[in-house]
Motif scaffolding. Structure first.
Motif, PDB file in Angstrom:
ATOM      1  N   LEU A  44      39.741  41.275  81.600  1.00  0.00           N
ATOM      2  CA  LEU A  44      40.877  42.311  81.154  1.00  0.00           C
ATOM      3  C   LEU A  44      42.247  40.850  81.531  1.00  0.00           C
ATOM      4  CD1 LEU A  44      42.854  44.270  80.174  1.00  0.00           C
ATOM      5  CD2 LEU A  44      42.528  45.190  82.432  1.00  0.00           C
ATOM      6  N   THR A  45      41.743  40.226  82.756  1.00  0.00           N
ATOM      7  CA  THR A  45      42.668  39.765  82.636  1.00  0.00           C
ATOM      8  C   THR A  45      43.123  38.197  81.474  1.00  0.00           C
ATOM      9  OG1 THR A  45      43.858  40.024  85.063  1.00  0.00           O
ATOM     10  CG2 THR A  45      44.097  37.885  84.440  1.00  0.00           C
ATOM     11  N   GLU A  46      41.974  38.009  81.893  1.00  0.00           N
ATOM     12  CA  GLU A  46      41.286  36.346  80.770  1.00  0.00           C
ATOM     13  C   GLU A  46      41.886  36.495  79.050  1.00  0.00           C
ATOM     14  OE1 GLU A  46      39.792  34.292  77.497  1.00  0.00           O
ATOM     15  OE2 GLU A  46      38.986  36.353  78.407  1.00  0.00           O
ATOM     16  N   LYS A  47      42.316  38.282  78.796  1.00  0.00           N
ATOM     17  CA  LYS A  47      43.001  38.524  77.636  1.00  0.00           C
ATOM     18  C   LYS A  47      44.184  38.555  77.851  1.00  0.00           C
ATOM     19  CE  LYS A  47      37.952  39.466  75.827  1.00  0.00           C
ATOM     20  NZ  LYS A  47      37.410  38.706  77.256  1.00  0.00           N
ATOM     21  N   LEU A  48      44.268  39.303  78.698  1.00  0.00           N
ATOM     22  CA  LEU A  48      46.298  39.764  78.442  1.00  0.00           C
ATOM     23  C   LEU A  48      46.688  37.856  78.932  1.00  0.00           C
ATOM     24  CD1 LEU A  48      46.223  42.463  81.515  1.00  0.00           C
ATOM     25  CD2 LEU A  48      46.681  42.515  78.430  1.00  0.00           C
ATOM     26  N   GLN A  49      46.117  37.430  78.968  1.00  0.00           N
ATOM     27  CA  GLN A  49      46.465  35.945  79.218  1.00  0.00           C
ATOM     28  C   GLN A  49      46.369  34.941  78.127  1.00  0.00           C
ATOM     29  OE1 GLN A  49      44.872  34.111  83.117  1.00  0.00           O
ATOM     30  NE2 GLN A  49      45.916  34.865  84.478  1.00  0.00           N
ATOM     31  N   ARG A  50      45.421  35.708  77.286  1.00  0.00           N
ATOM     32  CA  ARG A  50      45.730  35.277  75.956  1.00  0.00           C
ATOM     33  C   ARG A  50      46.238  35.184  75.637  1.00  0.00           C
ATOM     34  NH1 ARG A  50      39.403  34.737  74.162  1.00  0.00           N
ATOM     35  NH2 ARG A  50      38.538  33.880  75.493  1.00  0.00           N
ATOM     36  N   LEU A  51      47.315  36.630  75.571  1.00  0.00           N
ATOM     37  CA  LEU A  51      47.793  36.552  74.822  1.00  0.00           C
ATOM     38  C   LEU A  51      49.291  36.700  74.709  1.00  0.00           C
ATOM     39  CD1 LEU A  51      46.664  40.481  74.277  1.00  0.00           C
ATOM     40  CD2 LEU A  51      46.955  39.382  72.580  1.00  0.00           C
ATOM     41  N   ALA A  52      49.054  36.799  76.384  1.00  0.00           N
ATOM     42  CA  ALA A  52      50.678  35.897  77.127  1.00  0.00           C
ATOM     43  C   ALA A  52      51.130  34.437  76.534  1.00  0.00           C
ATOM     44  CB  ALA A  52      50.713  35.665  78.631  1.00  0.00           C
ATOM     45  N   SER A  53      49.848  33.438  76.514  1.00  0.00           N
ATOM     46  CA  SER A  53      50.051  32.195  75.928  1.00  0.00           C
ATOM     47  C   SER A  53      50.591  32.331  74.224  1.00  0.00           C
ATOM     48  CB  SER A  53      48.651  31.657  76.163  1.00  0.00           C
ATOM     49  OG  SER A  53      47.683  32.212  75.258  1.00  0.00           O
ATOM     50  N   ASP A  54      50.198  33.086  73.483  1.00  0.00           N
ATOM     51  CA  ASP A  54      50.882  33.618  72.294  1.00  0.00           C
ATOM     52  C   ASP A  54      51.979  34.004  71.456  1.00  0.00           C
ATOM     53  OD1 ASP A  54      48.174  32.392  71.422  1.00  0.00           O
ATOM     54  OD2 ASP A  54      47.400  34.690  71.347  1.00  0.00           O
ATOM     55  N   PRO A  55      52.493  33.394  71.046  1.00  0.00           N
ATOM     56  CA  PRO A  55      53.814  33.827  70.705  1.00  0.00           C
ATOM     57  C   PRO A  55      54.088  34.987  70.328  1.00  0.00           C
ATOM     58  CG  PRO A  55      52.972  31.912  68.775  1.00  0.00           C
ATOM     59  CD  PRO A  55      51.989  32.662  69.890  1.00  0.00           C
ATOM     60  N   LEU A  56      53.567  36.602  71.211  1.00  0.00           N
ATOM     61  CA  LEU A  56      54.606  37.123  71.301  1.00  0.00           C
ATOM     62  C   LEU A  56      55.406  37.461  71.951  1.00  0.00           C
ATOM     63  CD1 LEU A  56      51.241  39.360  71.417  1.00  0.00           C
ATOM     64  CD2 LEU A  56      52.473  38.260  69.544  1.00  0.00           C
ATOM     65  N   THR A  57      56.105  36.564  72.218  1.00  0.00           N
ATOM     66  CA  THR A  57      57.697  37.029  72.379  1.00  0.00           C
ATOM     67  C   THR A  57      59.162  37.297  71.786  1.00  0.00           C
ATOM     68  OG1 THR A  57      56.783  36.304  74.660  1.00  0.00           O
ATOM     69  CG2 THR A  57      59.221  36.293  74.119  1.00  0.00           C
ATOM     70  N   GLY A  58      59.574  38.194  72.293  1.00  0.00           N
ATOM     71  CA  GLY A  58      60.530  38.392  71.103  1.00  0.00           C
ATOM     72  C   GLY A  58      60.204  38.580  69.089  1.00  0.00           C
ATOM     73  N   ILE A  59      58.757  39.074  69.370  1.00  0.00           N
ATOM     74  CA  ILE A  59      59.314  40.057  68.417  1.00  0.00           C
ATOM     75  C   ILE A  59      59.827  41.393  68.424  1.00  0.00           C
ATOM     76  CG2 ILE A  59      57.257  41.002  66.296  1.00  0.00           C
ATOM     77  CD1 ILE A  59      55.507  37.922  67.427  1.00  0.00           C
ATOM     78  N   PRO A  60      60.603  42.306  67.434  1.00  0.00           N
ATOM     79  CA  PRO A  60      60.584  43.245  67.360  1.00  0.00           C
ATOM     80  C   PRO A  60      59.508  44.245  66.734  1.00  0.00           C
ATOM     81  CG  PRO A  60      61.622  42.098  65.720  1.00  0.00           C
ATOM     82  CD  PRO A  60      60.989  41.132  66.104  1.00  0.00           C
ATOM     83  N   VAL A  61      58.529  45.117  68.198  1.00  0.00           N
ATOM     84  CA  VAL A  61      57.557  46.077  67.560  1.00  0.00           C
ATOM     85  C   VAL A  61      57.860  47.559  68.401  1.00  0.00           C
ATOM     86  CG1 VAL A  61      55.617  46.245  68.162  1.00  0.00           C
ATOM     87  CG2 VAL A  61      56.060  43.831  68.988  1.00  0.00           C
ATOM     88  N   ARG A  62      57.678  47.823  67.243  1.00  0.00           N
ATOM     89  CA  ARG A  62      57.892  49.558  67.460  1.00  0.00           C
ATOM     90  C   ARG A  62      56.985  50.171  67.844  1.00  0.00           C
ATOM     91  NH1 ARG A  62      62.043  52.183  64.181  1.00  0.00           N
ATOM     92  NH2 ARG A  62      62.147  50.839  62.843  1.00  0.00           N
ATOM     93  N   ASP A  63      57.803  51.106  69.120  1.00  0.00           N
ATOM     94  CA  ASP A  63      56.260  51.930  69.535  1.00  0.00           C
ATOM     95  C   ASP A  63      56.904  53.065  68.374  1.00  0.00           C
ATOM     96  OD1 ASP A  63      54.910  52.910  72.300  1.00  0.00           O
ATOM     97  OD2 ASP A  63      56.659  54.121  71.536  1.00  0.00           O
ATOM     98  N   VAL A  64      55.022  53.681  68.614  1.00  0.00           N
ATOM     99  CA  VAL A  64      54.770  55.495  67.953  1.00  0.00           C
ATOM    100  C   VAL A  64      56.456  56.901  68.410  1.00  0.00           C
ATOM    101  CG1 VAL A  64      52.922  55.401  67.123  1.00  0.00           C
ATOM    102  CG2 VAL A  64      53.025  56.325  69.258  1.00  0.00           C
ATOM    103  N   ASN A  65      57.097  56.265  69.047  1.00  0.00           N
ATOM    104  CA  ASN A  65      57.962  57.420  70.368  1.00  0.00           C
ATOM    105  C   ASN A  65      59.138  57.175  69.726  1.00  0.00           C
ATOM    106  OD1 ASN A  65      56.204  59.016  71.565  1.00  0.00           O
ATOM    107  ND2 ASN A  65      55.002  56.669  72.913  1.00  0.00           N
ATOM    108  N   ASP A  66      58.740  55.496  68.910  1.00  0.00           N
ATOM    109  CA  ASP A  66      61.183  55.113  68.717  1.00  0.00           C
ATOM    110  C   ASP A  66      61.076  56.173  67.947  1.00  0.00           C
ATOM    111  OD1 ASP A  66      61.000  53.165  70.860  1.00  0.00           O
ATOM    112  OD2 ASP A  66      59.931  51.764  69.227  1.00  0.00           O
ATOM    113  N   PRO A  67      62.235  56.617  67.103  1.00  0.00           N
ATOM    114  CA  PRO A  67      62.880  57.341  66.551  1.00  0.00           C
ATOM    115  C   PRO A  67      62.583  55.999  65.224  1.00  0.00           C
ATOM    116  CG  PRO A  67      64.635  57.770  68.234  1.00  0.00           C
ATOM    117  CD  PRO A  67      63.269  55.902  67.867  1.00  0.00           C
TER     118      PRO A  67
END
Length: 302
Positions: A44-67
């Protein structure tokens, strides 16, 4: 644990990690035993670190609970970590898709408000299996090796971290005071000198506030020290902001004293107290005792 075995366990979540879905994963992990829980945590840690190395930072992403009309800011900090958990919880296909096409993460709303429960499933399964708390920070909540190497090279590697969580909300005055105390300790040269006597390179403190029995445990693993504590959340009742701040500081004093004893370190320096911290008076203690007595006589009913 193979990739297929890891993702088959993730599939128990049904694509979403939250308080409703993670118990099934926890139960399955606990049945498989300590070694398998640790292997799952490492993957799980390895999968999360892979995502952390990808350019997801700064992308506006909506949560299902957001108005629906809410302005969605770019995700950073804990919200970004929760998004990483949500992407893993979505399963192998979506995980691989987002890794190849990071910008597509904004195409839909994600249920990530409780997705860090995926990490909690690891610690709970470990405790069920071994009877002991998880020895270290939860997957996804620690500095990766690349960041750590850069910090060490720059001469300002962090040596102290704090994580607080509980069954109910932790009072803001207590939470803020505890974080402030740890921050002051971390940047104090006198404290850094004290910690330099330890064989471990850093100290991670985790405190859980719950109605369960209290416990204290200091362990070492892979060159690091972990201090895990469980405290009764009744300590918060009847305290004002000054009392909560004082309680946070004195709780940390007790923790550092136990760490020093467990790791054969010298007596730690004096723990700094927030300026507004005020010790409880006899009147405060009497009022708190009276409140507890009333709670026992008139328990809340669902």
């Amino acid at each position: 644990m193979t990739e297929e075995e890891f993702w088959s366990l993730i599939d128990l979540l049904g694509g979403v990690a939250n308080q409703r879905t993670t118990p099934a994963l926890t139960e399955a992990l606990a049945r498989q035993g300590k070694i398998r829980v640790e292997e799952f945590a490492d993957m799980l840690t390895e999968k999360l670190q892979r995502l952390a190395s990808d350019p997801l930072t700064g992308i506006p992403v909506r949560d299902v609970n957001d108005p629906s009309d809410a302005l969605i800011p770019p995700l950073v900090g804990d919200a970004l970590i929760n998004l990483h958990f949500a992407v893993v919880a979505a399963g192998s296909s979506r995980f691989q898709h987002i890794r190849k096409n990071p910008e597509r993460v904004a195409d839909c709303a994600w249920d990530f408000s409780e997705s860090d429960g995926l990490a909690e499933a690891v610690s709970t399964a470990y405790e069920i299996t071994t009877g002991e708390p998880w020895p270290g920070p939860l997957p996804g909540f620690c500095m990766d090796e690349a960041e750590e190497s850069m910090a060490i090279a720059a001469g300002h590697a962090p040596w102290l971290s704090l994580a607080l969580h509980g069954d109910n909300d932790i009072p803001a005055a207590y939470f803020d005071a505890a974080c402030s105390v740890v921050d002051m300790v971390h940047h104090d040269p006198q404290w850094r000198t004290w910690w330099s006597r330890a064989e471990q390179r850093d100290l991670n403190i985790e405190i859980e506030y719950t109605s369960k029995a209290e416990r204290s445990r200091v362990t070492t693993r892979k060159g690091r020290a972990w201090a895990s504590f469980r405290r009764n959340d009744s300590r918060f009742r009847g305290s004002n902001k000054g009392g909560l701040a004082y309680g946070a500081a004195t709780d940390l004093e007790a923790i550092f004293t136990l760490v020093a004893s467990s790791l054969s370190l010298p007596t730690p320096p004096q723990v700094p107290h927030p300026a507004h911290a005020t010790p409880p008076t006899r009147r405060d203690d009497a009022a708190r005792a009276r409140l507890e007595e009333l709670r026992k006589r008139h328990p809340k009913h669902p």
